[in-house]
Design a protein around this motif. Structure first.
Motif, mmCIF file in Angstrom:
data_model
loop_
_atom_site.group_PDB
_atom_site.id
_atom_site.type_symbol
_atom_site.label_atom_id
_atom_site.label_comp_id
_atom_site.label_asym_id
_atom_site.label_seq_id
_atom_site.Cartn_x
_atom_site.Cartn_y
_atom_site.Cartn_z
ATOM 1 N N THR A 93 0.174 39.084 42.392
ATOM 2 C CA THR A 93 0.178 38.361 43.462
ATOM 3 C C THR A 93 -1.014 37.531 43.764
ATOM 4 O OG1 THR A 93 -0.831 40.023 44.953
ATOM 5 C CG2 THR A 93 1.572 39.936 44.619
ATOM 6 N N ASP A 94 -0.545 36.613 44.498
ATOM 7 C CA ASP A 94 -1.953 35.588 44.813
ATOM 8 C C ASP A 94 -2.576 36.214 45.608
ATOM 9 O OD1 ASP A 94 -0.693 33.452 43.078
ATOM 10 O OD2 ASP A 94 0.418 32.840 44.670
ATOM 11 N N ALA A 95 -3.905 35.418 45.888
ATOM 12 C CA ALA A 95 -4.999 36.074 46.856
ATOM 13 C C ALA A 95 -4.597 35.694 48.375
ATOM 14 C CB ALA A 95 -6.476 35.551 46.584
ATOM 15 N N TYR A 96 -4.956 36.365 49.283
ATOM 16 C CA TYR A 96 -4.714 35.774 50.706
ATOM 17 C C TYR A 96 -5.841 34.979 51.199
ATOM 18 C CZ TYR A 96 -1.489 40.053 50.244
ATOM 19 O OH TYR A 96 -0.397 40.781 49.690
ATOM 20 N N LEU A 97 -5.451 34.221 52.066
ATOM 21 C CA LEU A 97 -6.596 33.319 52.791
ATOM 22 C C LEU A 97 -6.977 34.155 53.827
ATOM 23 C CD1 LEU A 97 -7.911 30.719 52.864
ATOM 24 C CD2 LEU A 97 -5.814 29.843 54.465
ATOM 25 N N LYS A 98 -6.227 34.701 54.627
ATOM 26 C CA LYS A 98 -6.379 35.488 55.638
ATOM 27 C C LYS A 98 -5.614 36.695 55.762
ATOM 28 C CE LYS A 98 -8.617 32.205 58.855
ATOM 29 N NZ LYS A 98 -8.519 31.619 60.136
ATOM 30 N N GLN A 126 0.837 44.454 59.904
ATOM 31 C CA GLN A 126 -0.129 43.556 59.007
ATOM 32 C C GLN A 126 0.535 42.550 59.007
ATOM 33 O OE1 GLN A 126 -2.801 44.849 57.004
ATOM 34 N NE2 GLN A 126 -3.122 42.794 56.654
ATOM 35 N N LEU A 127 -0.624 41.357 59.325
ATOM 36 C CA LEU A 127 -0.215 39.941 59.253
ATOM 37 C C LEU A 127 -1.020 39.151 58.038
ATOM 38 C CD1 LEU A 127 -0.264 38.806 62.682
ATOM 39 C CD2 LEU A 127 1.891 39.191 61.386
ATOM 40 N N ILE A 128 -0.441 38.387 57.262
ATOM 41 C CA ILE A 128 -0.997 37.963 56.028
ATOM 42 C C ILE A 128 -0.894 36.312 56.028
ATOM 43 C CG2 ILE A 128 -1.051 39.786 54.551
ATOM 44 C CD1 ILE A 128 1.405 38.481 53.228
ATOM 45 N N MET A 129 -1.876 35.573 55.654
ATOM 46 C CA MET A 129 -1.658 34.211 55.457
ATOM 47 C C MET A 129 -2.109 33.880 54.005
ATOM 48 S SD MET A 129 -3.719 30.926 57.641
ATOM 49 C CE MET A 129 -3.237 31.624 59.149
ATOM 50 N N TRP A 136 0.927 32.650 59.422
ATOM 51 C CA TRP A 136 0.867 34.011 59.602
ATOM 52 C C TRP A 136 2.350 34.611 59.226
ATOM 53 C CZ3 TRP A 136 -3.636 36.596 59.124
ATOM 54 C CH2 TRP A 136 -4.804 35.846 59.854
ATOM 55 N N ARG A 137 2.304 35.557 58.340
ATOM 56 C CA ARG A 137 3.626 36.377 58.118
ATOM 57 C C ARG A 137 3.586 37.888 58.119
ATOM 58 N NH1 ARG A 137 7.404 32.965 56.602
ATOM 59 N NH2 ARG A 137 6.911 30.888 55.508
#
Length: 180
Positions: A93-98, A126-129, A136-137
């Motif tokens: 997976t790609d890295a998370y911005l936040k 858990q929220l990720i961007m 936010w997802r």
């Protein structure tokens, strides 16, 4: 021949059951339903011991809401971008911005065989961007932190109950040994 058919039928039934279970989660995601499930454990103890154990288990998290009468605790959002990027760096997976998470814990009274019990349920949001335009997802939990928190609460309850029992025995012994 019939035992082979029975075995084949049972295997087919298990595969269909497993697929139906995974499809319901995918369906909930596609329509925007709630996919996070609370993890629960029942402890045979009193409410005050369980409540204090939950607070002790969360002592490193900042609390947003702590309502003892309702039995509800909500932690503040905690940034875990570094941890998520490190844990997922070995995958594809790609890295998370936040990334950020919070816990919602409910403590409820109950009875089991005439003894007071407490049901503690833990839910992690858990929220990720991934990028600025994505927003936010929600992200599904791997359930490790929820189960670890419930285990920690259980151990704290055990320690508090053991200490109370030892203190009670010490007081009883002191009263028996003292002369009035």
């Amino acid at each position: 021949m019939s035992s082979a058919r029975n075995l084949l039928g049972i295997t087919l039934l298990l595969i269909v059951g497993i697929n139906l279970g995974s499809c319901s989660s995918a369906y909930k995601k596609s329509v925007g339903g709630e996919t996070s499930i609370p993890f629960e454990r029942i402890y045979i103890t009193d409410f005050n011991t369980a409540w204090q154990s939950v607070l002790d288990a969360l002592k490193y998290n900042r609390l947003d809401v702590s309502n003892k009468e309702a039995g509800s605790i909500l932690t503040r959002w905690t940034d875990n971008t570094v941890e998520k990027n490190f844990a997922d760096s070995f995958g594809g997976t790609d890295a998370y911005l936040k990334a950020q998470y919070r816990f919602q814990i409910n403590v409820a009274k109950g009875f089991y065989n005439g003894e007071p019990t407490i049901k503690v349920s833990v839910q992690k949001e858990q929220l990720i961007m991934r990028d600025v335009l994505d927003g936010w997802r929600p992200n599904e939990s791997d359930s490790i932190e929820e189960k670890t928190l419930l285990y920690r609460i259980g151990r704290l309850i055990y320690i508090k109950m053991k200490l109370a029992k030892l203190e009670e025995e010490r007081i009883k012994e002191d009263m028996n040994s003292s002369e009035f």
